[in-house]
Design a protein around this motif. Structure first.
Motif, PDB file in Angstrom:
ATOM      1  N   GLU A  11       0.821  -1.216   0.000  1.00 25.47           N
ATOM      2  CA  GLU A  11       0.000   0.000   0.000  1.00 25.47           C
ATOM      3  C   GLU A  11       0.852   1.262   0.000  1.00 25.47           C
ATOM      4  OE1 GLU A  11      -3.544   0.018   2.647  1.00 25.47           O
ATOM      5  OE2 GLU A  11      -2.818  -1.964   3.272  1.00 25.47           O
ATOM      6  N   VAL A  12       2.115   1.123   0.381  1.00 24.99           N
ATOM      7  CA  VAL A  12       2.997   2.284   0.431  1.00 24.99           C
ATOM      8  C   VAL A  12       4.425   1.838   0.156  1.00 24.99           C
ATOM      9  CG1 VAL A  12       3.483   2.108   2.915  1.00 24.99           C
ATOM     10  CG2 VAL A  12       3.591   4.343   1.804  1.00 24.99           C
ATOM     11  N   ASN A  13       5.185   2.742  -0.445  1.00 19.36           N
ATOM     12  CA  ASN A  13       6.595   2.480  -0.721  1.00 19.36           C
ATOM     13  C   ASN A  13       7.424   3.414   0.162  1.00 19.36           C
ATOM     14  OD1 ASN A  13       9.134   2.013  -1.746  1.00 19.36           O
ATOM     15  ND2 ASN A  13       8.783   3.079  -3.688  1.00 19.36           N
ATOM     16  N   ILE A  14       8.134   2.846   1.131  1.00 21.75           N
ATOM     17  CA  ILE A  14       8.885   3.683   2.070  1.00 21.75           C
ATOM     18  C   ILE A  14      10.369   3.767   1.718  1.00 21.75           C
ATOM     19  CG2 ILE A  14       7.273   3.234   3.953  1.00 21.75           C
ATOM     20  CD1 ILE A  14       9.394   1.317   5.133  1.00 21.75           C
ATOM     21  N   THR A  15      10.739   3.237   0.560  1.00 22.07           N
ATOM     22  CA  THR A  15      12.136   3.309   0.134  1.00 22.07           C
ATOM     23  C   THR A  15      12.540   4.760  -0.087  1.00 22.07           C
ATOM     24  OG1 THR A  15      11.855   1.201  -1.004  1.00 22.07           O
ATOM     25  CG2 THR A  15      13.811   2.468  -1.556  1.00 22.07           C
ATOM     26  N   SER A  16      13.765   5.083   0.277  1.00 17.96           N
ATOM     27  CA  SER A  16      14.272   6.444   0.085  1.00 17.96           C
ATOM     28  C   SER A  16      14.168   6.844  -1.378  1.00 17.96           C
ATOM     29  CB  SER A  16      15.732   6.519   0.541  1.00 17.96           C
ATOM     30  OG  SER A  16      16.276   7.785   0.243  1.00 17.96           O
ATOM     31  N   ARG A  17      13.821   8.106  -1.628  1.00 19.29           N
ATOM     32  CA  ARG A  17      13.703   8.592  -3.007  1.00 19.29           C
ATOM     33  C   ARG A  17      15.027   9.157  -3.532  1.00 19.29           C
ATOM     34  NH1 ARG A  17       7.994   9.411  -3.346  1.00 19.29           N
ATOM     35  NH2 ARG A  17       7.153   7.749  -2.035  1.00 19.29           N
ATOM     36  N   TYR A  18      16.051   9.181  -2.681  1.00 19.53           N
ATOM     37  CA  TYR A  18      17.367   9.589  -3.166  1.00 19.53           C
ATOM     38  C   TYR A  18      17.898   8.478  -4.069  1.00 19.53           C
ATOM     39  CZ  TYR A  18      17.374  13.234   0.428  1.00 19.53           C
ATOM     40  OH  TYR A  18      17.064  14.321   1.195  1.00 19.53           O
ATOM     41  N   GLU A  19      18.331   8.827  -5.269  1.00 18.38           N
ATOM     42  CA  GLU A  19      18.701   7.824  -6.268  1.00 18.38           C
ATOM     43  C   GLU A  19      19.738   6.832  -5.753  1.00 18.38           C
ATOM     44  OE1 GLU A  19      19.817   9.564  -9.955  1.00 18.38           O
ATOM     45  OE2 GLU A  19      17.942  10.672 -10.204  1.00 18.38           O
ATOM     46  N   SER A  20      20.774   7.349  -5.081  1.00 17.55           N
ATOM     47  CA  SER A  20      21.855   6.470  -4.620  1.00 17.55           C
ATOM     48  C   SER A  20      21.377   5.479  -3.564  1.00 17.55           C
ATOM     49  CB  SER A  20      23.011   7.305  -4.057  1.00 17.55           C
ATOM     50  OG  SER A  20      22.566   8.103  -2.977  1.00 17.55           O
ATOM     51  N   LEU A  21      20.340   5.867  -2.808  1.00 13.41           N
ATOM     52  CA  LEU A  21      19.808   4.987  -1.764  1.00 13.41           C
ATOM     53  C   LEU A  21      18.678   4.114  -2.290  1.00 13.41           C
ATOM     54  CD1 LEU A  21      19.698   7.528   1.219  1.00 13.41           C
ATOM     55  CD2 LEU A  21      21.515   5.918   0.636  1.00 13.41           C
ATOM     56  N   GLU A  22      17.906   4.674  -3.214  1.00 15.57           N
ATOM     57  CA  GLU A  22      16.753   3.941  -3.743  1.00 15.57           C
ATOM     58  C   GLU A  22      17.176   2.666  -4.464  1.00 15.57           C
ATOM     59  OE1 GLU A  22      12.645   5.008  -6.162  1.00 15.57           O
ATOM     60  OE2 GLU A  22      14.476   6.136  -6.604  1.00 15.57           O
ATOM     61  N   LYS A  23      18.269   2.747  -5.227  1.00 15.62           N
ATOM     62  CA  LYS A  23      18.692   1.567  -5.990  1.00 15.62           C
ATOM     63  C   LYS A  23      19.181   0.442  -5.082  1.00 15.62           C
ATOM     64  CE  LYS A  23      23.396   3.258  -6.965  1.00 15.62           C
ATOM     65  NZ  LYS A  23      24.320   3.681  -8.042  1.00 15.62           N
TER      66      LYS A  23
END
Length: 206
Positions: free
Chosen positions: A112-124
């Protein structure tokens, strides 16, 4: 609340403003999910714009049934603005920090939600974004024009509030990710200020 939704979304997408947190969490006292306190909107939009990827509004409703412990979630804007309501019996300890983590965990498991960081280096690397709680506390502004007795009563009230259990501890929040933000209470604005501009000899504006 509906009036503020477009402004919050625009702020969230405005990359010219530094990101305050990935997840910004406010404790709200508004019982109606369609309402939000002006002080919260002022904190987000006006005082110092707080850009976040997801805004969470958490409300605790204390019930007469002593051992009720349940929650509901409203996705106002999916993956952008979410309201969580805890319904707790009056004998239940308000461990909001622990309960909120449990709610987020269930929302993630249900996709229902995506809590992954939106910073590119962290998101990947699937790094979870940070969570920051904001607790708003009022103080008696000097910009009040209260009668002497009322001023004493208000000062006594705020003194008692200062020595009592703070909201962050009352809600069981982790101090490491809580920001206490002060806002002024103006009960009786100054109606007239006798301030006169004077010019000194030799002034450029004389």
């Amino acid at each position: 609340m509906e009036h503020y939704i477009p402004m919050i979304q625009e702020l969230s997408n405005d990359k010219t403003i530094p990101k305050y947190a990935t997840h910004l969490v406010y404790m709200t006292s508004a019982n109606n999910p369609k309402e939000i306190e002006h002080k919260i909107m002022y904190s987000i939009l006006n005082k110092k714009p707080k850009r976040a990827d997801i805004y969470w509004f958490v409300h605790v409703d204390v019930l007469d049934d002593p051992y009720t412990c349940e929650y509901s979630v409203e996705h106002i804007i999916p993956n952008d603005i979410i309201r969580v309501e805890f319904r707790l019996g009056f004998r239940m300890e308000q461990r909001v920090n622990l309960m909120f983590r449990k709610v987020v965990e269930e929302l993630v498991n249900n996709k229902e939600v995506n809590i992954t960081s939106r910073y590119e280096s962290l998101e990947k690397n699937n790094v979870v974004g940070d969570f920051q709680f904001i607790v708003l506390e009022k103080y008696l502004s000097q910009d009040n024009e209260l009668p002497f007795f009322e001023r004493i009563v208000m000062k006594l009230y705020f003194w008692l509030k200062e020595i009592s259990l703070g909201e962050e501890r009352g809600f069981g929040l982790d101090p490491s990710n809580v920001t206490i933000e002060k806002f002024p209470l103006i009960a009786a604005p100054v109606s007239k200020l006798n301030l006169k501009r004077v010019y000194y000899e030799g002034s450029d504006f004389e």
